[in-house]
Design an enzyme around this catalytic site. Structure first.
Site, PDB file in Angstrom:
ATOM      1  N   HIS A 200     -40.525 112.570  24.884  1.00  0.00           N
ATOM      2  CA  HIS A 200     -41.163 112.115  23.631  1.00  0.00           C
ATOM      3  C   HIS A 200     -42.659 112.448  23.654  1.00  0.00           C
ATOM      4  O   HIS A 200     -43.479 111.667  23.159  1.00  0.00           O
ATOM      5  CB  HIS A 200     -40.996 110.605  23.430  1.00  0.00           C
ATOM      6  CG  HIS A 200     -39.583 110.163  23.252  1.00  0.00           C
ATOM      7  ND1 HIS A 200     -38.978 110.048  22.027  1.00  0.00           N
ATOM      8  CD2 HIS A 200     -38.639 109.796  24.158  1.00  0.00           C
ATOM      9  CE1 HIS A 200     -37.732 109.628  22.175  1.00  0.00           C
ATOM     10  NE2 HIS A 200     -37.495 109.475  23.463  1.00  0.00           N
TER      11      HIS A 200
ATOM     12  N   ASN B  22     -34.453 105.367  18.177  1.00  0.00           N
ATOM     13  CA  ASN B  22     -34.313 106.779  17.801  1.00  0.00           C
ATOM     14  C   ASN B  22     -33.758 106.874  16.389  1.00  0.00           C
ATOM     15  O   ASN B  22     -33.440 105.848  15.775  1.00  0.00           O
ATOM     16  CB  ASN B  22     -33.343 107.487  18.757  1.00  0.00           C
ATOM     17  CG  ASN B  22     -33.961 107.791  20.117  1.00  0.00           C
ATOM     18  OD1 ASN B  22     -35.159 108.000  20.237  1.00  0.00           O
ATOM     19  ND2 ASN B  22     -33.133 107.811  21.142  1.00  0.00           N
TER      20      ASN B  22
ATOM     21  N   TYR C 201     -40.832 101.745  31.047  1.00  0.00           N
ATOM     22  CA  TYR C 201     -41.953 102.030  30.138  1.00  0.00           C
ATOM     23  C   TYR C 201     -43.278 101.515  30.684  1.00  0.00           C
ATOM     24  O   TYR C 201     -44.270 102.245  30.733  1.00  0.00           O
ATOM     25  CB  TYR C 201     -41.658 101.458  28.746  1.00  0.00           C
ATOM     26  CG  TYR C 201     -40.559 102.230  28.053  1.00  0.00           C
ATOM     27  CD1 TYR C 201     -39.245 102.128  28.485  1.00  0.00           C
ATOM     28  CD2 TYR C 201     -40.831 103.102  27.020  1.00  0.00           C
ATOM     29  CE1 TYR C 201     -38.233 102.852  27.892  1.00  0.00           C
ATOM     30  CE2 TYR C 201     -39.821 103.833  26.403  1.00  0.00           C
ATOM     31  CZ  TYR C 201     -38.520 103.702  26.857  1.00  0.00           C
ATOM     32  OH  TYR C 201     -37.528 104.434  26.271  1.00  0.00           O
TER      33      TYR C 201
HETATM   34  C1  HEM Z   1     -32.655 104.215  30.829  1.00  0.00           C
HETATM   35  C2  HEM Z   1     -32.966 104.950  29.770  1.00  0.00           C
HETATM   36  C3  HEM Z   1     -34.373 105.311  29.393  1.00  0.00           C
HETATM   37  C4  HEM Z   1     -35.489 105.411  30.158  1.00  0.00           C
HETATM   38  C5  HEM Z   1     -35.613 105.183  31.657  1.00  0.00           C
HETATM   39  C6  HEM Z   1     -36.570 105.800  29.286  1.00  0.00           C
HETATM   40  C7  HEM Z   1     -37.867 106.031  29.678  1.00  0.00           C
HETATM   41  C8  HEM Z   1     -38.893 106.415  28.855  1.00  0.00           C
HETATM   42  C9  HEM Z   1     -40.229 106.680  29.288  1.00  0.00           C
HETATM   43  C10 HEM Z   1     -40.708 106.567  30.728  1.00  0.00           C
HETATM   44  C11 HEM Z   1     -40.950 107.039  28.202  1.00  0.00           C
HETATM   45  C12 HEM Z   1     -42.418 107.411  28.176  1.00  0.00           C
HETATM   46  C13 HEM Z   1     -43.212 106.165  27.945  1.00  0.00           C
HETATM   47  C14 HEM Z   1     -44.695 106.401  27.946  1.00  0.00           C
HETATM   48  O1  HEM Z   1     -45.176 107.264  28.690  1.00  0.00           O
HETATM   49  O2  HEM Z   1     -45.396 105.682  27.203  1.00  0.00           O
HETATM   50  C15 HEM Z   1     -40.076 106.984  27.067  1.00  0.00           C
HETATM   51  C16 HEM Z   1     -40.432 107.233  25.773  1.00  0.00           C
HETATM   52  C17 HEM Z   1     -39.634 106.926  24.692  1.00  0.00           C
HETATM   53  N1  HEM Z   1     -38.314 106.530  24.723  1.00  0.00           N
HETATM   54 FE1  HEM Z   1     -37.216 106.234  26.345  1.00  0.00          FE
HETATM   55  N2  HEM Z   1     -36.091 105.917  28.004  1.00  0.00           N
HETATM   56  C18 HEM Z   1     -34.751 105.625  28.030  1.00  0.00           C
HETATM   57  C19 HEM Z   1     -33.896 105.626  26.961  1.00  0.00           C
HETATM   58  C20 HEM Z   1     -34.292 105.626  25.653  1.00  0.00           C
HETATM   59  C21 HEM Z   1     -33.468 105.280  24.526  1.00  0.00           C
HETATM   60  C22 HEM Z   1     -31.999 104.885  24.608  1.00  0.00           C
HETATM   61  C23 HEM Z   1     -34.251 105.352  23.423  1.00  0.00           C
HETATM   62  C24 HEM Z   1     -33.894 105.041  22.017  1.00  0.00           C
HETATM   63  C25 HEM Z   1     -33.076 104.054  21.693  1.00  0.00           C
HETATM   64  C26 HEM Z   1     -35.576 105.755  23.848  1.00  0.00           C
HETATM   65  C27 HEM Z   1     -36.650 105.933  23.021  1.00  0.00           C
HETATM   66  C28 HEM Z   1     -37.908 106.317  23.441  1.00  0.00           C
HETATM   67  C29 HEM Z   1     -39.000 106.580  22.536  1.00  0.00           C
HETATM   68  C30 HEM Z   1     -38.976 106.447  21.026  1.00  0.00           C
HETATM   69  C31 HEM Z   1     -40.087 106.953  23.329  1.00  0.00           C
HETATM   70  C32 HEM Z   1     -41.463 107.349  22.845  1.00  0.00           C
HETATM   71  C33 HEM Z   1     -42.335 106.111  22.731  1.00  0.00           C
HETATM   72  C34 HEM Z   1     -43.675 106.473  22.152  1.00  0.00           C
HETATM   73  O3  HEM Z   1     -43.698 106.951  21.008  1.00  0.00           O
HETATM   74  O4  HEM Z   1     -44.687 106.266  22.834  1.00  0.00           O
HETATM   75  N3  HEM Z   1     -35.562 105.913  25.208  1.00  0.00           N
HETATM   76  N4  HEM Z   1     -38.813 106.624  27.496  1.00  0.00           N
END
Ligand code: HEM
Length: 507
Positions: free
Chosen positions: A56, A128, A338
């Site tokens: 992302h 999402n 996160y």
């Molecule tokens: C175990 C599963 C998941 C892990 C370990 C994970 C981990 C992460 C990490 C580490 C980031 C970066 C955060 C940052 O640097 O600020 C991120 C961003 C993001 N994730 Fe996940 N994620 C997972 C599943 C999901 C799922 C299922 C969704 C949606 C339902 C999702 C939606 C997002 C979104 C929208 C962002 C961007 C947030 C932003 O705009 O700053 N992720 N994720």
């Protein structure tokens, strides 16, 4: 020289006499180390890039407000869901696989991270634009990202890696079907829906819990791009989604979404034919109808991209009284990921950055750390319990207890006879008209270009297990032997994976 009305200063406010000519020993001589302003300028510049989000990374943000229009107090005590309540919101939209400089109009899912600055703290709904996700165990998450991002050898994106991973985990099938459909490339962020995806919980003032899923439906309608249209957009504009969002808000054409929830009681959850906490599966609307709760409007652009969008930090761990988690094991993993990423990406005090800061009072015992800029609570006791009577925990916001059952073990859902990875993808396919079914086939064919035949067979088998026509059309489009696809479809998932990964087999 006439004094400038807008004087340039150095980093601590002293006037800078010259910002263009280095101090040199003689007009043709070397630069001297005494040009401290030059050193400061270069040193700051070298440190201006912070790590991008691991996934992302490319995103855009906007502020707005959420208005709760319906009374759902029987489900939740959350202040944000009091009828008539307006809550400030910041939203960041993103693509997933591309890096910070990637094009917006790519085939990918879109992240929709919503921060509600409620009067009882920040609630982040980090979702999402699709109702389900590819995988359901945290163990697979870093691998998913490695598979969809760049190949370690070539540095190129690799359809082979991508499809190899997706097809070895049959639970990806439902989300693959959505990603390969027309919705795989939204026209822009305004014309797409948003979903919390996971099952969360609500609990009310009587501490009664229900399970909940969140949906936000675009009031602009849905609009998508074909592969060809997207290629044309990208050729002219890599920032098409960001520009669209920014310009719409500047023109006062504020995008809106209606929020709905699906509610399942704890009793209903126990009787569900499949795991209601499995993020790869939806709850059918006919069984769990959408209940309207309010409206989100985005009406203000950020003033500084880095400060407000790049430094924004969301985490599903940020909930408020009335909203809780669920036994969804994928969600449980996210609760750690996160904050950990943000402590690395932005530093331990990232919640003091204005876009992340709660709009209500924050009284915590965290102290010190890099970039502590808020006064650090002065002389207030930094320990608890204390006799000064400050900042006691509030047991009246405690979540109700949750009964859990079963032995501690590494359970594989594929060993569960009630688990079917293909049923919902098949139902989705059958819901679509001819044009949209054909689009899935066409988009998959294009997306699988260059992928080896063993992987194509694996996917066609999954399509066949989901729906006879889906399997047949996919086999035709991928130029596979349908009799062989039918034979392979008699195998279990594990047997299919084994045979299609066997280097001695010819495909
Ligand atoms: C175990 C599963 C998941 C892990 C370990 C994970 C981990 C992460 C990490 C580490 C980031 C970066 C955060 C940052 O640097 O600020 C991120 C961003 C993001 N994730 Fe996940 N994620 C997972 C599943 C999901 C799922 C299922 C969704 C949606 C339902 C999702 C939606 C997002 C979104 C929208 C962002 C961007 C947030 C932003 O705009 O700053 N992720 N994720």
């Amino acid at each position: 020289m006439e004094q400038n009305k807008h004087p340039l200063t150095n980093e601590v406010g002293a006037p800078v006499p010259d910002n263009e000519n280095s101090i040199t020993a003689g007009p043709r001589g070397p630069v001297v180390i005494q040009d401290v302003w030059l050193l400061e300028k270069m040193a700051h510049f070298n440190r201006e890039v912070i790590p991008e989000r691991r996934m992302h990374a490319k995103g855009w943000g906007a502020y707005g407000e959420f208005i709760c229009t319906k009374d759902i107090s029987k489900y939740t005590r959350a202040k944000v869901f009091e009828k008539g309540k307006k809550t400030d919101v910041f939203v960041r939209f993103s693509t997933v696989a591309g890096e910070r400089g990637a094009a917006d109009a790519e085939r990918d899912i879109r992240g929709c991270a919503l921060k509600f600055y409620t009067e009882e703290g920040n609630w982040d709904l980090v979702g999402n634009n699709t109702p389900v996700f590819f995988i359901r165990d945290v163990h697979n998450f870093s691998d998913l990202n490695r598979a969809v991002k760049r190949d370690p050898g070539t540095g190129l994106r690799s359809a082979q890696n991508n499809w190899d991973f997706w097809t070895l985990l049959p639970e990806c099938f439902h989300q693959i079907t959505i990603t390969m459909s027309d919705r795989g490339i939204p026209k822009d962020f305004r014309h797409m829906d948003m979903f919390g995806e996971h099952t969360f919980s609500f609990y009310n003032k009587e501490n009664k819990r229900v399970w909940v899923k969140f949906h936000l439906k675009s009031e602009q309608g849905i609009a998508c791009l074909s592969d060809q249209e997207a290629a044309q957009v990208i050729a002219k504009d890599r920032e098409s989604h960001g520009r669209d969002l920014h310009d719409a808000i500047e023109k006062g054409n504020y995008p809106k979404w209606k929020m709905y929830v699906q509610i399942m009681t704890e009793e209903q959850a126990k009787k569900m034919p499949y795991n209601p906490f499995d993020i790869t599966k939806v709850w059918y609307h006919k069984d769990f109808p959408l209940i309207e709760v309010g409206e989100l409007v985005l009406n203000r652009n950020p003033q500084n991209y880095f400060a407000e969008v790049e430094q924004a930090a969301f985490t599903p761990a940020h909930v408020v009284p009335g909203i809780g988690f669920s036994p969804d094991k994928f969600l449980q993993g996210r609760l750690f990921a996160y904050g950990d990423a943000q402590r690395y990406r932005l530093g331990v005090n990232y919640n003091q950055i204005p876009v992340n800061k709660a709009h209500c009072e924050v009284n915590e015992y965290h102290r010190d750390g890099f970039m502590r800029v808020d006064g650090n609570y002065g002389g207030t006791p930094a320990y608890t319990p204390n006799s000064a009577g400050v900042w006691a925990a509030q047991p009246d916001v405690m979540e109700p207890p949750l009964d859990l059952q079963g032995a501690m073990y590494r359970y594989d859902p594929k060993d569960d006879p009630t688990d079917n990875c293909f049923e919902q993808g098949g139902k989705l396919y059958r819901l679509l008209d001819r044009k949209h079914r054909d689009l899935i086939i066409e988009n998959t064919k294009n997306n699988m270009e260059g992928v080896s035949s063993n992987i194509k067979y694996r996917h066609a088998v999954h399509c066949l297990k989901a729906d006879e026509e889906y399997g047949k059309k996919m086999a035709e489009a991928l130029k596979l032997d349908f009799l062989k696809v039918q034979e392979l479809a008699k195998l279990s998932n594990n047997e299919l994976n084994k045979i299609t990964s066997d280097p001695t087999q010819v495909w």
